[in-house]
Design an enzyme around this catalytic site. Structure first.
Site: not given
Length: 188
Positions: A69-71, A106
């Site tokens: 994930a990426d935030t 994501g």
């Protein structure tokens, strides 16, 4: 099948426990700076998460489910990642205070056995209360903002400055659990 979280984030690890009894952690060496923002913030965070997951996939010698994930935080179409230092954190929070912003995550799930790649993203709107410079500096002194996108942690002290949220709380923490649950069900 083994589940691997491609993240060093303590917050993501704590959240994933709610969905998976057992998982391993592998930290990706993927350089996020390689991902160029084009048109869509959703696509941008998905591509960063995909880069992290693919980096882990290349290192594996056995089949697994890989989660990454990426935030990021956006305000007026400007991306606010993790602050570089305390002054950068101050400037980010100063921009956010008294306003509404969006948090995008994501999420990528890869089933290496099925050669299946699932990508998705989640957006949550967050409204910050007004803060004075002294409140911002005191918050920064806690060091909490320094490793978080947008320079705050909703699950920590930073939560006291959140007036309202529309959407997934866990997305703001860094891992949208409901979306991830659906993706894992599809991947397995």
């Amino acid at each position: 099948m083994k589940v691997i979280l491609a993240s060093a984030s303590q917050r993501r690890q704590e959240l994933l426990i709610r969905l998976c009894d057992e998982f391993d952690i592998m930290v990706s060496d993927f350089d996020e700076e390689k991902v160029v923002f084009k048109n869509s913030i959703d696509e941008y965070v998905q591509n960063i998460a995909l880069g992290k997951a693919m980096d882990i996939k290349e290192k594996l010698k056995e089949d697994a489910i890989i989660i990454s994930a990426d935030t990021i935080v956006t305000l007026d179409d400007k991306i606010l990642g993790k602050p570089k230092d305390e002054e950068d954190a101050f400037n980010m929070i100063k921009l956010l205070q008294g306003r509404s912003h969006k948090v995008y995550s994501g999420v990528v799930v890869i089933n290496t056995k099925k050669d299946l790649i699932l990508k998705n993203s989640v957006a949550t709107e967050v409204v910050f209360s007004k803060m004075n410079d002294n409140e911002i500096r005191k918050y920064i002194e806690t060091k909490e903002p320094l490793d978080k996108a947008g320079a705050y942690g909703i699950q920590g002290i930073g939560g006291i400055f959140v007036e309202e949220i529309r959407g997934c709380y866990y997305n703001v923490v860094g891992l949208p659990l409901n979306k991830l649950k659906t993706m894992l069900e599809e991947a397995i």
